[in-house]
Design a protein around this motif. Structure first.
Motif, short mmCIF file in Angstrom:
data_model
loop_
_atom_site.label_atom_id
_atom_site.label_comp_id
_atom_site.label_asym_id
_atom_site.label_seq_id
_atom_site.Cartn_x
_atom_site.Cartn_y
_atom_site.Cartn_z
N GLN A 76 -7.06 -17.84 -50.91
CA GLN A 76 -7.90 -17.08 -51.85
C GLN A 76 -7.04 -17.00 -53.08
O GLN A 76 -7.66 -17.29 -54.43
CB GLN A 76 -7.96 -15.58 -51.48
N LEU A 77 -5.66 -16.78 -53.17
CA LEU A 77 -4.97 -16.87 -54.40
C LEU A 77 -4.96 -18.06 -55.40
O LEU A 77 -5.15 -18.32 -56.42
CB LEU A 77 -3.52 -16.60 -53.95
N GLY A 78 -5.10 -19.21 -54.41
CA GLY A 78 -5.16 -20.47 -55.24
C GLY A 78 -6.49 -20.83 -55.87
O GLY A 78 -6.57 -21.24 -56.81
N THR A 79 -7.33 -20.36 -55.05
CA THR A 79 -8.89 -20.47 -55.40
C THR A 79 -9.18 -19.48 -56.94
O THR A 79 -9.52 -20.08 -57.93
CB THR A 79 -9.73 -19.71 -54.59
N ILE A 80 -8.42 -18.34 -56.96
CA ILE A 80 -8.58 -17.67 -58.11
C ILE A 80 -7.88 -18.22 -59.25
O ILE A 80 -8.33 -18.28 -60.48
CB ILE A 80 -7.83 -16.36 -57.72
N GLU A 81 -6.69 -18.67 -59.10
CA GLU A 81 -5.82 -19.29 -60.17
C GLU A 81 -6.39 -20.56 -60.66
O GLU A 81 -6.80 -21.11 -62.04
CB GLU A 81 -4.44 -19.76 -59.82
N ALA A 131 -14.77 -12.42 -60.98
CA ALA A 131 -14.74 -13.77 -60.40
C ALA A 131 -13.56 -13.53 -59.18
O ALA A 131 -13.87 -13.80 -57.94
CB ALA A 131 -14.36 -15.05 -61.15
N ALA A 132 -12.44 -12.94 -59.44
CA ALA A 132 -11.43 -12.66 -58.71
C ALA A 132 -11.99 -11.62 -57.41
O ALA A 132 -11.69 -11.88 -56.48
CB ALA A 132 -10.37 -12.24 -59.33
N LEU A 133 -12.72 -10.75 -57.96
CA LEU A 133 -13.24 -9.51 -56.75
C LEU A 133 -14.13 -10.39 -55.91
O LEU A 133 -14.16 -10.27 -54.69
CB LEU A 133 -14.09 -8.78 -57.66
N ALA A 134 -15.12 -11.15 -56.54
CA ALA A 134 -16.01 -11.90 -55.61
C ALA A 134 -15.39 -13.03 -54.79
O ALA A 134 -15.61 -13.15 -53.53
CB ALA A 134 -17.07 -12.76 -56.49
N ILE A 135 -14.31 -13.63 -55.25
CA ILE A 135 -13.49 -14.39 -54.31
C ILE A 135 -12.77 -13.92 -53.20
O ILE A 135 -12.86 -14.13 -52.27
CB ILE A 135 -12.66 -15.47 -55.16
N LEU A 136 -12.25 -12.62 -53.54
CA LEU A 136 -11.36 -11.78 -52.65
C LEU A 136 -12.29 -11.25 -51.49
O LEU A 136 -12.06 -11.25 -50.26
CB LEU A 136 -10.77 -10.70 -53.27
N PHE A 137 -13.60 -10.92 -51.72
CA PHE A 137 -14.29 -10.11 -50.70
C PHE A 137 -15.78 -11.07 -50.38
O PHE A 137 -16.32 -10.66 -49.14
CB PHE A 137 -14.99 -8.92 -51.59
N PHE A 138 -16.20 -11.93 -51.18
CA PHE A 138 -17.55 -12.64 -50.63
C PHE A 138 -17.08 -14.10 -50.43
O PHE A 138 -17.90 -14.59 -49.47
CB PHE A 138 -18.49 -12.55 -51.65
N MET A 193 -4.24 -8.54 -61.81
CA MET A 193 -2.66 -8.84 -61.02
C MET A 193 -2.83 -8.01 -59.84
O MET A 193 -2.29 -8.58 -58.91
CB MET A 193 -1.57 -8.25 -62.27
N ILE A 194 -3.31 -6.92 -59.68
CA ILE A 194 -3.40 -6.29 -58.53
C ILE A 194 -4.35 -7.15 -57.27
O ILE A 194 -3.78 -7.29 -56.14
CB ILE A 194 -4.12 -4.83 -58.49
N ILE A 195 -5.60 -7.48 -57.89
CA ILE A 195 -6.15 -8.52 -56.83
C ILE A 195 -5.52 -9.79 -56.26
O ILE A 195 -5.27 -10.11 -55.01
CB ILE A 195 -7.56 -9.04 -57.60
N LYS A 196 -4.50 -10.44 -57.46
CA LYS A 196 -3.77 -11.60 -56.90
C LYS A 196 -2.79 -11.10 -55.79
O LYS A 196 -2.41 -11.93 -54.91
CB LYS A 196 -2.97 -12.06 -57.96
N LEU A 197 -2.01 -9.97 -55.90
CA LEU A 197 -1.22 -9.41 -54.90
C LEU A 197 -1.80 -9.30 -53.72
O LEU A 197 -1.13 -9.27 -52.69
CB LEU A 197 -0.46 -7.97 -55.46
N THR A 198 -2.83 -8.90 -53.69
CA THR A 198 -3.69 -8.42 -52.34
C THR A 198 -4.42 -9.74 -51.67
O THR A 198 -4.82 -9.78 -50.65
CB THR A 198 -4.69 -7.49 -52.49
N ALA A 199 -4.54 -10.71 -52.63
CA ALA A 199 -5.16 -11.97 -52.20
C ALA A 199 -4.47 -12.76 -50.93
O ALA A 199 -3.28 -12.63 -51.04
CB ALA A 199 -5.52 -12.84 -53.42
N ASP A 200 -4.84 -13.63 -50.32
CA ASP A 200 -4.44 -14.55 -49.50
C ASP A 200 -3.52 -15.44 -49.92
O ASP A 200 -4.18 -16.24 -50.64
CB ASP A 200 -5.31 -14.85 -48.39
N PRO A 201 -2.43 -15.67 -50.02
CA PRO A 201 -1.67 -16.74 -50.90
C PRO A 201 -2.11 -18.15 -50.25
O PRO A 201 -1.75 -18.93 -51.39
CB PRO A 201 -0.04 -16.48 -50.53
#
Length: 322
Positions: A166-171, A96-103, A155-163
């Protein structure tokens, strides 16, 4: 049968009660009229297009998570085993985190979460098959390995996500919730869940015999093969739920203990009880999550609170020994 009938009656009552509960103001008569007669009113659309599919999904999800948790606790002979033993939840979270980050697309999130959950399960089983020693212990160790890898990648994805986005959506996704559930998600979950639950029900006697370990071989079952099949099915059921609703914690751990404490039944005699209790428990939690405060809160906040308090009660009363 009387206990099952009572659970069914209570579940139906809660479904009707939840259907008419919400922040949109309306009397019980208005809500019932909108549901029975139907109309183009806002209330009718809310009930038929938002609340009804959500409630049906929650009931099915609770049943799925409860029976899966019961299977893990039976096979691993561990009262603290739950749905992420094979890394299904961690894999789904990573997907899910990968999809939120890229799509940033709802369908892509579902597809990626389910795919990564399935890959995590298969990797866990493949690693366990290559390990020496006790087979059941190998599954647990390989599951911990997969969880660690998936958590590290997350954790790596969270570090690279837009704070800011994207980061809020992932959390928020990781905390779980059913606010985005519609008929589409229900039509995805229902056929898969019904088929897989039917297979598990047919295998309930073999699942109970798996608790005896290698002694089950002398009772006429191929324990290694049945174990792999059952673990895959149970993990796929969990992945189906998580891919649609995010992480829904504690249900698979808590509900089997409630059933054993209340009904004193073995797995093969408690399948229906687990299904009904899981559905009822998650429905109550979801109703509280969307009605308790002015804003809807993530479902895992409610389930984790109830789960932790009940687990504390079980330990104090000596119902769980580890």
């Amino acid at each position: 049968m009387k206990k099952q009938a009572a659970l069914i009656a209570f579940l139906l009552f809660m479904m009707i009660f939840s259907l008419f509960c919400g922040r949109y103001g309306a009397s019980a008569f208005e809500a019932a009229s909108a549901f029975v007669h139907g109309s183009n009113s806002t209330l009718s659309k809310i009930i038929l297009n938002i609340r009804l599919p959500r409630i049906l999904f929650v009931v099915l999800a609770g049943a799925v998570l409860a029976i899966s948790g019961s299977i893990f606790q039976t096979i691993f002979k561990n009262p603290l085993a739950s749905g992420d033993v094979l890394g299904a939840s961690s894999g789904c979270a990573l997907g899910a985190a990968l999809a939120i980050l890229f799509f940033a697309d709802a369908f892509a999130t579902w597809l990626s979460a389910f795919s990564m959950g399935t890959i995590a399960i298969l990797c866990c089983l493949a690693i366990a098959q290559r390990m020496q020693g006790n087979r059941i212990l190998n599954y647990m160790i390989s599951g911990l390995i997969i969880q660690a890898i998936a958590t590290s990648a997350l954790m790596i994805i969270k570090l690279t996500a837009d704070p800011y986005q994207q980061l809020g959506t992932i959390e928020y996704w990781l905390m779980g919730g059913f606010s985005g559930i519609s008929w589409n998600q229900l039509f995805i979950l229902a056929p898969c869940a019904i088929i897989l639950l039917f297979v598990l029900y047919k295998l309930r006697w073999q699942i109970q015999l798996l608790a005896f370990g290698k002694e089950g071989e002398s009772l006429g079952i191929h324990t290694a093969r049945i174990t792999v099949i059952v673990l895959i099915i149970a993990s796929l059921l969990i992945s189906c739920v998580i891919a649609n609703a995010g992480i829904v914690s504690w249900v698979g751990l808590l509900v089997p203990h409630i059933v054993r404490l209340a009904f004193q039944k073995s797995f093969m005699h408690s399948c229906t009880l687990n299904l009904l209790t899981g559905a009822l428990f998650l429905l109550i939690c979801d109703t509280l999550a969307r009605c308790l405060f002015p804003i809807e809160i993530p479902i895992s906040i409610i389930t984790s609170l109830f789960g932790a308090l009940f687990l504390l009660f079980l330990f104090i009363k000596g119902k769980i020994n580890v």
